[in-house]
Design an enzyme around this catalytic site. Structure first.
Site, short mmCIF file in Angstrom:
data_model
loop_
_atom_site.label_atom_id
_atom_site.label_comp_id
_atom_site.label_asym_id
_atom_site.label_seq_id
_atom_site.Cartn_x
_atom_site.Cartn_y
_atom_site.Cartn_z
N LYS A 13 -17.79 26.97 -78.78
CA LYS A 13 -16.81 27.85 -79.45
C LYS A 13 -17.07 29.30 -78.94
O LYS A 13 -15.86 29.77 -78.72
CB LYS A 13 -16.69 27.63 -80.79
CG LYS A 13 -16.82 26.37 -81.24
CD LYS A 13 -16.68 26.11 -82.81
CE LYS A 13 -18.16 26.49 -83.43
NZ LYS A 13 -19.10 25.57 -83.12
N ARG A 88 -14.01 25.91 -91.80
CA ARG A 88 -15.03 25.01 -91.41
C ARG A 88 -15.06 23.98 -92.41
O ARG A 88 -15.85 22.89 -92.70
CB ARG A 88 -16.45 25.64 -91.78
CG ARG A 88 -16.96 25.61 -90.32
CD ARG A 88 -18.27 26.41 -90.56
NE ARG A 88 -19.24 26.12 -89.65
CZ ARG A 88 -19.87 27.03 -88.54
NH1 ARG A 88 -18.84 28.24 -88.24
NH2 ARG A 88 -20.39 26.74 -87.80
N ARG A 127 -30.67 27.69 -75.98
CA ARG A 127 -29.80 28.75 -76.09
C ARG A 127 -30.69 29.95 -76.45
O ARG A 127 -31.75 29.83 -77.16
CB ARG A 127 -28.78 28.58 -77.22
CG ARG A 127 -28.12 30.04 -77.38
CD ARG A 127 -26.82 29.73 -78.46
NE ARG A 127 -27.07 29.28 -79.64
CZ ARG A 127 -26.20 28.87 -80.60
NH1 ARG A 127 -24.95 29.04 -80.43
NH2 ARG A 127 -26.36 28.41 -81.91
N ARG A 160 -32.13 31.58 -81.90
CA ARG A 160 -31.50 31.80 -83.36
C ARG A 160 -32.52 30.96 -84.44
O ARG A 160 -32.96 29.88 -84.12
CB ARG A 160 -30.07 31.20 -83.33
CG ARG A 160 -29.05 32.26 -83.45
CD ARG A 160 -27.62 32.12 -83.18
NE ARG A 160 -26.97 31.00 -84.22
CZ ARG A 160 -26.03 30.52 -84.07
NH1 ARG A 160 -25.28 30.90 -83.22
NH2 ARG A 160 -25.62 29.73 -84.64
N ARG A 171 -27.18 20.74 -89.21
CA ARG A 171 -25.84 21.42 -89.05
C ARG A 171 -24.79 20.37 -88.52
O ARG A 171 -23.55 20.29 -88.72
CB ARG A 171 -25.91 22.44 -88.09
CG ARG A 171 -26.54 23.84 -88.58
CD ARG A 171 -27.17 24.55 -87.62
NE ARG A 171 -26.12 25.25 -86.60
CZ ARG A 171 -26.74 25.86 -85.60
NH1 ARG A 171 -27.79 25.73 -85.26
NH2 ARG A 171 -25.65 26.37 -84.71
P1 AP5 Z 1 -22.06 28.65 -77.93
O1 AP5 Z 1 -20.84 28.94 -77.23
O2 AP5 Z 1 -23.02 29.51 -78.33
O3 AP5 Z 1 -21.78 27.26 -79.01
P2 AP5 Z 1 -21.19 27.41 -80.34
O4 AP5 Z 1 -20.12 26.45 -80.61
O5 AP5 Z 1 -20.33 28.77 -80.67
O6 AP5 Z 1 -22.40 27.12 -81.30
P3 AP5 Z 1 -22.88 27.92 -82.57
O7 AP5 Z 1 -24.13 27.33 -82.63
O8 AP5 Z 1 -22.77 29.31 -82.48
O9 AP5 Z 1 -21.79 27.18 -83.51
P4 AP5 Z 1 -22.08 27.23 -85.10
O10 AP5 Z 1 -20.79 26.70 -85.34
O11 AP5 Z 1 -23.14 26.22 -85.37
O12 AP5 Z 1 -22.94 28.37 -85.63
P5 AP5 Z 1 -21.89 29.72 -86.13
O13 AP5 Z 1 -22.78 30.88 -85.42
O14 AP5 Z 1 -20.38 29.67 -86.06
O15 AP5 Z 1 -22.94 27.56 -76.80
C1 AP5 Z 1 -24.13 27.13 -77.17
C2 AP5 Z 1 -24.97 27.08 -75.78
O16 AP5 Z 1 -24.48 26.04 -74.81
C3 AP5 Z 1 -25.17 28.54 -75.27
O17 AP5 Z 1 -26.62 28.51 -74.61
C4 AP5 Z 1 -24.18 28.63 -74.04
O18 AP5 Z 1 -24.53 29.37 -72.97
C5 AP5 Z 1 -24.20 27.01 -73.58
N1 AP5 Z 1 -23.02 26.39 -73.30
C6 AP5 Z 1 -21.70 26.80 -73.66
N2 AP5 Z 1 -20.57 25.98 -73.16
C7 AP5 Z 1 -21.50 25.36 -72.14
C8 AP5 Z 1 -21.09 24.58 -70.88
N3 AP5 Z 1 -19.75 24.12 -70.97
N4 AP5 Z 1 -22.04 23.67 -70.21
C9 AP5 Z 1 -23.19 24.19 -70.51
N5 AP5 Z 1 -23.91 25.10 -71.31
C10 AP5 Z 1 -22.71 25.56 -72.26
O19 AP5 Z 1 -22.46 29.52 -87.80
C11 AP5 Z 1 -23.98 29.74 -87.86
C12 AP5 Z 1 -23.94 29.44 -89.59
O20 AP5 Z 1 -23.23 30.57 -90.36
C13 AP5 Z 1 -23.33 28.38 -90.20
O21 AP5 Z 1 -24.32 27.20 -90.02
C14 AP5 Z 1 -23.25 28.67 -91.40
O22 AP5 Z 1 -24.36 28.80 -92.18
C15 AP5 Z 1 -22.66 30.04 -91.42
N6 AP5 Z 1 -21.07 29.98 -91.26
C16 AP5 Z 1 -20.33 30.39 -90.11
N7 AP5 Z 1 -19.15 30.14 -90.30
C17 AP5 Z 1 -19.04 29.90 -91.43
C18 AP5 Z 1 -17.88 29.18 -92.40
N8 AP5 Z 1 -16.52 29.66 -91.87
N9 AP5 Z 1 -18.15 28.84 -93.45
C19 AP5 Z 1 -19.28 28.79 -93.89
N10 AP5 Z 1 -20.34 29.00 -93.25
C20 AP5 Z 1 -20.20 29.51 -91.95
#
Ligand code: AP5
Length: 218
Positions: A13, A88, A127, A160, A171
């Site tokens: 994402k 979410r 990552r 992270r 997660r």
């Molecule tokens: P990346 O692009 O970082 O993936 P992502 O989907 O953004 O992963 P996240 O771990 O950031 O998502 P998340 O939803 O768990 O965490 P968030 O920060 O939103 O890619 C991942 C890796 O793969 C990277 O190394 C990249 O280089 C690689 N990659 C990407 N695409 C690729 C491809 N096609 N091929 C190969 N490699 C690839 O949330 C964190 C925490 O915050 C949550 O757990 C929660 O506690 C809180 N939070 C955030 N938003 C909310 C909400 N709306 N409500 C409640 N709590 C929330």
């Protein structure tokens, strides 16, 4: 355009939202990044969010909705934005629609990026992120040029705190229980597009841009 990007942790994402943001010239609003910055600053929001995030759980809906109401009302959002990781839960999706309807606005498209659990585990444990500029790396597919240092700012990259494998599995369960139901919510409104996230970054980006072009032309 007002876009929602959702999918399991590590589905790409953040990677894709950044690329689409650059292409379309609209801001990427990553709730994960906003919360991590708040934790790093030690603000009230960060203090409330930290324990949920470290455990791989969701931060309460009321906190997230007020954060998004404020952020999407800022001047740079006038022409649209990409919500990366929000909503979410169904309560967040319904709350978002209420906020937008008061402004006579709506979400144009919800993009669901789909990947397998195995892909998630591999990507997230490999990552690395820059704690300063938030640039993303992957030790397998997109490594930094200099040993574990950010290409842009030279700062040492970090794993992270929620990317340990046991927390990633929590997660994934939270995603299946709380977030996946959003697919039905947006599908019933005819604004859901499913994107295969297993391909190369550029292939996934092309598929997303194709979906956006279809919507803009319809
Ligand atoms: P990346 O692009 O970082 O993936 P992502 O989907 O953004 O992963 P996240 O771990 O950031 O998502 P998340 O939803 O768990 O965490 P968030 O920060 O939103 O890619 C991942 C890796 O793969 C990277 O190394 C990249 O280089 C690689 N990659 C990407 N695409 C690729 C491809 N096609 N091929 C190969 N490699 C690839 O949330 C964190 C925490 O915050 C949550 O757990 C929660 O506690 C809180 N939070 C955030 N938003 C909310 C909400 N709306 N409500 C409640 N709590 C929330």
């Amino acid at each position: 355009m007002r876009l929602v990007f959702f999918g399991p942790p590590g589905s790409g994402k953040g990677t894709q939202a950044k690329m689409v943001s650059d292409r379309l010239g609209i801001p990427q609003i990553s709730t994960g990044d906003i919360l991590r910055e708040a934790v790093a600053r030690g603000s009230d929001l960060g203090k409330k969010a930290r324990s949920y995030m470290d455990a791989g759980k969701l931060v309460p809906d009321d906190i997230m909705l007020s954060l998004i109401e404020k952020r999407t009302g800022e001047a740079d959002c006038a022409k649209g934005y990409i919500l990366d990781g929000f909503p979410r839960t169904l309560a967040q999706a319904i709350g978002l629609d209420e906020i937008l309807s008061q402004r006579h606005e709506s979400i144009d498209l919800a993009i669901l990026i789909e990947v397998s659990d195995e892909t998630v585990i591999t990507r997230l444990t490999r990552r690395r992120v820059c704690p300063q500029c938030h640039a993303l790396y992957n030790l397998d597919t997109d490594p930094p040029k200099d040993d574990n240092r950010c290409d842009r700012c030279g700062v040492e990259l970090v794993l992270r705190s929620d990317d340990e494998e046991t927390t990633v599995r929590t997660r994934l369960n939270v995603y299946r229980n709380d977030t996946l139901p959003l697919a039905d919510y947006y599908e019933s409104r005819g604004i859901l597009r499913r994107i295969d996230g297993e391909g190369r970054v550029e292939e996934v980006f092309d598929a997303i841009m194709e979906a956006l072009t279809e919507v803009r032309q319809s």
